[in-house]
Design a protein around this motif. Structure first.
Motif: not given
Length: 497
Positions: A56-69
C-alpha cells in the motif's frame, strides 16, 4: 530540473497515504490513499499483514508522485509517520515478516497486564506509560512466548523487531538500516524516556533481546537512503520520522510548552507539549516523547481514546446505516435531541483516563423510537465526551487550558466539532490542512534536508475554522454527569470479575 518536493509517507491503522508537498510553501501537489485489510482472528485481536502495509505504501507513493506532476528525482527528502505501537517482526536475511503485525488496538495481552499490575509503578517511572496491551513490549513478549524458536534466532540477531516505521525504513533502504525515532521507541514499554535508551531492566522484564531492536534517533536525523525500489530512485534521503500523534502535534505547529492538539483518526489522541520537562500525570495520562529536531529531549502529556472514527466506520460497515462516513454528519443533524441515547464506544477497551482493557462498547437508552440518526449522533457525542474526559484529566495535572487545535478525518465534520466545543466549554480550531500527521512528517523531513526550520514552519500553520461553545454551562454539566455515569456502569460491568 523541477523545484524540490518533500514526500510524506503516512502509514495509518486503516490506510496508507502518501503526500507530495512543495518544499517551500508546503502546498499539497499530489496525494494518494489506500485502505489496508483488518484481520480479527479472535475477539479483541487485531492484526495487519506487513506485506499489505508495504504494497500500500509503494502504490500510494507512486500514485501521489504521478498526480503531483513531479519527477521522483525531485524528491529532496522523505518523512515517515506511522501507527505507533503496532509491532512487526521480520527475518533480517530475507526481509520477510515472521508473523502478522499485532496492531495497537489488540487486547490479547490483557491477562499478562492484569497479573503484573503491581509492577506498574516501576514501568511508569521509566517509560511514562501504563502496563496495558496497547503498547508494543507486551505484544513482542506474547510473540516470543508463543514461538520459543523465535527467541533463539532473535538472540542470535537474525530477527528484527520494530514498529511500522522501522519496517518501512528497512524496506526503503534495501535492508541496510534498522532504525526508529524516539517518539516511536517511547511507545514500546522498552525505552527509558529519561536516559533516551533501550532499558536493560525493561528488556529482561519483557524478554525482548536487544539484538533485535532498532537504533534510536531523534525525529530529525539521517535514516539512510532509498535503495533497490521500483517506485523511487536510489539515493533519496529519509530525514524525518515520528509516530503519528507526535507528527500531528508538530504539523499543528505545537512546538512549545502549553500548546495542545487532538487528532481524530481511528482513535482520538490528545497531546499537550511540555517542553524539556517530562511531566508525570497523577490522573492516568501518559508521559511521552515529543518530536525532537535535535538530541535534546522533548516531551508531551497524552490521552488516548481507542475508538473515534472507528465508531463511525462500525455504523457504516457493521450496521450498514450509510455508505459514506461523511453521511454521519447529516444523520446527527436529523437526530431527535429528546432521544436519550448514550454510546460508550469501548470496542477494544477504554483508554485514558480509565485504562480498562476488558471493557467493550455499550449503548444506553434505546427505545422503540430510536433511529439510525440517533445512533449517529450518539457515536459522535461519545467520542467528544471521551476527549473531554481526558483533557479534564490533563488540566488537573498542569493547569493548562484554552484553545484546542484539531485535525484528522472527523475534524471535517462541523456538527461534531461544534459538539466538541460544547462538551469542552472552550473554542476548537480546525487546522487549515486537516491531515496534520502527514504535514508534520513533511516538516520534520524538510528540517532534516535543510529546507526549513521551526520558525519558518510556524508561520505556515493557520486555523481554517474556529468553533465557539454555545451550550449553556448547566446543560453541559448535566450531559457530562450522565456520560460519566454511563462510563462508570461500563467499567463496573466489565470489571465485576
Amino acid at each position: 530540473m523541477s523545484s524540490p518536493v518533500i514526500l510524506a509517507i503516512d502509514q495509518g491503522t486503516t490506510s496508507s497515504r502518501a503526500v507530495v508537498y512543495d518544499a517551500k510553501t508546503f502546498d499539497v501537489l499530489g496525494t494518494a490513499q489506500q485502505e489496508i485489510e483488518q484481520h480479527y482472528p479472535h475477539d479483541g485481536w487485531v492484526e495487519h499483514e506487513p506485506e499489505d502495509i508495504w504494497y500500500s505504501v509503494a502504490r500510494t507513493v507512486r500514485e501521489a508522485l504521478a498526480r503531483s506532476g513531479r519527477d521522483a528525482k525531485s524528491v529532496a527528502a522523505i518523512g515517515i509517520t506511522n501507527q505507533r505501537e503496532t509491532a512487526v517482526a521480520w527475518d533480517r536475511a530475507t526481509g520477510r515478516p515472521v508473523h502478522r503485525a499485532i496492531v495497537w488496538q489488540d487486547r490479547r495481552t490483557t491477562d499478562f497486564c492484569r497479573e503484573r499490575a503491581a509492577d506498574q509503578p516501576m514501568l511508569t517511572a521509566k517509560t511514562g506509560l501504563v502496563l496495558d496491551p496497547y503498547f508494543s513490549g507486551t505484544k513482542l513478549r506474547w510473540l516470543l512466548d508463543r514461538a520459543p524458536l523465535l527467541k533463539v534466532v532473535a538472540d542470535r540477531g537474525e530477527l528484527a523487531f520494530g514498529t511500522v516505521d522501522s519496517f518501512l525504513i528497512w524496506r526503503l533502504t534495501g535492508g541496510t538500516v534498522h532504525a526508529t525515532d524516539a517518539t516511536n521507541a517511547s511507545r514500546t514499554l522498552l525505552f527509558n524516556i529519561h536516559t533516551m535508551q533501550w532499558d536493560d531492566e525493561l528488556l529482561r522484564y519483557f524478554g525482548v533481546p536487544r539484538a533485535a531492536l532498532p537504533d534510536v534517533k531523534p525525529s530529525v536525523a539521517e535514516y539512510g537512503i532509498t535503495k533497490g525500489l521500483d517506485f523511487l530512485p536510489d539515493g533519496v534521503p529519509i530525514r524525518g520520522v515520528a509516530g503519528d500523534q507526535q507528527a500531528a502535534l508538530f504539523g499543528q505547529g505545537c512546538f512549545t510548552p502549553g500548546e495542545a492538539k487532538c487528532t481524530y483518526g481511528t482513535g482520538a489522541f490528545y497531546l499537550l507539549h511540555t517542553g524539556e520537562t517530562a511531566v508525570q500525570s497523577k490522573h492516568k495520562l501518559l508521559t511521552t516523547v515529543a518530536a525532537m529536531t535535535d538530541a535534546r529531549p522533548k516531551y508531551a502529556l497524552e490521552g488516548a481514546v481507542f475508538i473515534a472514527g472507528a465508531a463511525v466506520q462500525w455504523l457504516r460497515d457493521g450496521l450498514h446505516l450509510f455508505k459514506s462516513s461523511a453521511e454521519v454528519e447529516q444523520l446527527a443533524k436529523e437526530s431527535n435531541p429528546a432521544e436519550p441515547v448514550l454510546f460508550v464506544p469501548g470496542f477494544v477497551g477504554l483508554g485514558a483516563p480509565h485504562w480498562v482493557p476488558e471493557a467493550r462498547g455499550v449503548i444506553f437508552g434505546l427505545t422503540r423510537a430510536t433511529t439510525a440518526a440517533d445512533l449517529g449522533r450518539a457515536a459522535l457525542e461519545g467520542v467528544a465526551f471521551q476527549v473531554a474526559d481526558l483533557i479534564d484529566a490533563a488540566e488537573k495535572g498542569t493547569g493548562e487550558g484554552g484553545l484546542l487545535r484539531v485535525d484528522g478525518g472527523m475534524a471535517r465534520n462541523d456538527w461534531f466539532l461544534q459538539f466538541q466545543a460544547d462538551a469542552l466549554g472552550r473554542p476548537v480550531a480546525r487546522a487549515a490542512q486537516s491531515e496534520s500527521t502527514a504535514l508534520g512528517a513533511a516538516f520534520l523531513a524538510a528540517i532534516g534536508a535543510g529546507h526549513a526550520d521551526e520558525s519558518s514552519l510556524g508561520a505556515l500553520v493557520s486555523a481554517a475554522t474556529r468553533f465557539e461553545p454555545k451550550l449553556p454551562a448547566p446543560d453541559r454539566a448535566k450531559k457530562l454527569r450522565e456520560w460519566r455515569r454511563a462510563v462508570r456502569a461500563v467499567i463496573g460491568f466489565y470489571s465485576a470479575e
